[in-house]
Design a protein around this motif. Sequence first.
Motif, PDB file in Angstrom:
ATOM      1  N   THR A  26      40.912  32.048  50.780  1.00  0.00           N
ATOM      2  CA  THR A  26      41.703  31.995  49.550  1.00  0.00           C
ATOM      3  C   THR A  26      41.078  31.041  48.542  1.00  0.00           C
ATOM      4  OG1 THR A  26      43.729  32.582  50.716  1.00  0.00           O
ATOM      5  CG2 THR A  26      43.992  31.476  48.592  1.00  0.00           C
ATOM      6  N   SER A  27      40.589  29.897  49.000  1.00  0.00           N
ATOM      7  CA  SER A  27      39.961  28.928  48.093  1.00  0.00           C
ATOM      8  C   SER A  27      38.682  29.482  47.472  1.00  0.00           C
ATOM      9  CB  SER A  27      39.657  27.623  48.833  1.00  0.00           C
ATOM     10  OG  SER A  27      40.847  27.005  49.253  1.00  0.00           O
ATOM     11  N   GLU A  30      39.746  31.941  44.780  1.00  0.00           N
ATOM     12  CA  GLU A  30      40.237  31.217  43.598  1.00  0.00           C
ATOM     13  C   GLU A  30      39.083  30.603  42.814  1.00  0.00           C
ATOM     14  OE1 GLU A  30      43.086  28.538  45.300  1.00  0.00           O
ATOM     15  OE2 GLU A  30      44.600  30.118  45.517  1.00  0.00           O
ATOM     16  N   GLN A  33      37.211  32.956  40.467  1.00  0.00           N
ATOM     17  CA  GLN A  33      37.891  33.489  39.296  1.00  0.00           C
ATOM     18  C   GLN A  33      37.337  32.863  38.012  1.00  0.00           C
ATOM     19  OE1 GLN A  33      39.857  36.235  39.892  1.00  0.00           O
ATOM     20  NE2 GLN A  33      38.827  35.674  41.799  1.00  0.00           N
ATOM     21  N   ASP A  34      36.579  31.796  38.158  1.00  0.00           N
ATOM     22  CA  ASP A  34      35.983  31.083  37.029  1.00  0.00           C
ATOM     23  C   ASP A  34      34.795  31.875  36.479  1.00  0.00           C
ATOM     24  OD1 ASP A  34      35.006  29.042  35.289  1.00  0.00           O
ATOM     25  OD2 ASP A  34      33.736  28.289  36.915  1.00  0.00           O
ATOM     26  N   HIS A  48      39.988  39.746  47.605  1.00  0.00           N
ATOM     27  CA  HIS A  48      40.148  39.073  48.887  1.00  0.00           C
ATOM     28  C   HIS A  48      39.094  39.537  49.897  1.00  0.00           C
ATOM     29  CE1 HIS A  48      42.239  37.044  52.155  1.00  0.00           C
ATOM     30  NE2 HIS A  48      42.097  38.160  52.863  1.00  0.00           N
TER      31      HIS A  48
END
Length: 186
Positions: A26-27, A30, A33-34, A48
């Motif tokens: 998950t990290s 995330e 996403q940058d 995922h």
Amino acid sequence: MTTLRVDATASAPGLLLRPWNDGDVTSVFEAYQDPDLRRWTVTPVDGHEDAVRWVQTQHRGRVTGERLGFAVLEFLPGTGENRLLGNVVLKGARPGRPSAEVGYWTAAHARGQGVAPRALEALTSWAFATFAADGLERLELLHQVDNPASCRVAEKSRYHFDRVLPAQPPYPADGHLHLRQAPPLP
């Protein structure tokens, strides 16, 4: 399993560098996403399943010894948890091979805090301590010429500019090659 620690300073948190694990999926998603991170990395993480594959690639690399990747974490006091700040990786370190490559990325929320140079220094010191007796003489750091932040990280980490490399897949632009020589063996 190798874990590296970097002490806190007055202006920066302590860092923990440990092998990637399944709990990091998950990290990783995330972090990817940058748009800036996506711009400078080769492997896309669009969902995922991509994040699962990315973490599995880290596992396979560790098993084969071809890619020793570390999650760069900050311990969050009072929570018992760690927060992902970035990634550092050592690629191609094998007995008898004089060079290997390092790479890194930093999550958007951790940029500008000295995370990348501190984590890269820890990885570099560990790599030379671990592989110099087996013939590791230098580490190479490559980045695209239009990524000045990576150039600053290389310089702060004592990787000296060597030359410009022409673009070749999967890299769309020319690159900088920075080198760091192993310290003399005792």
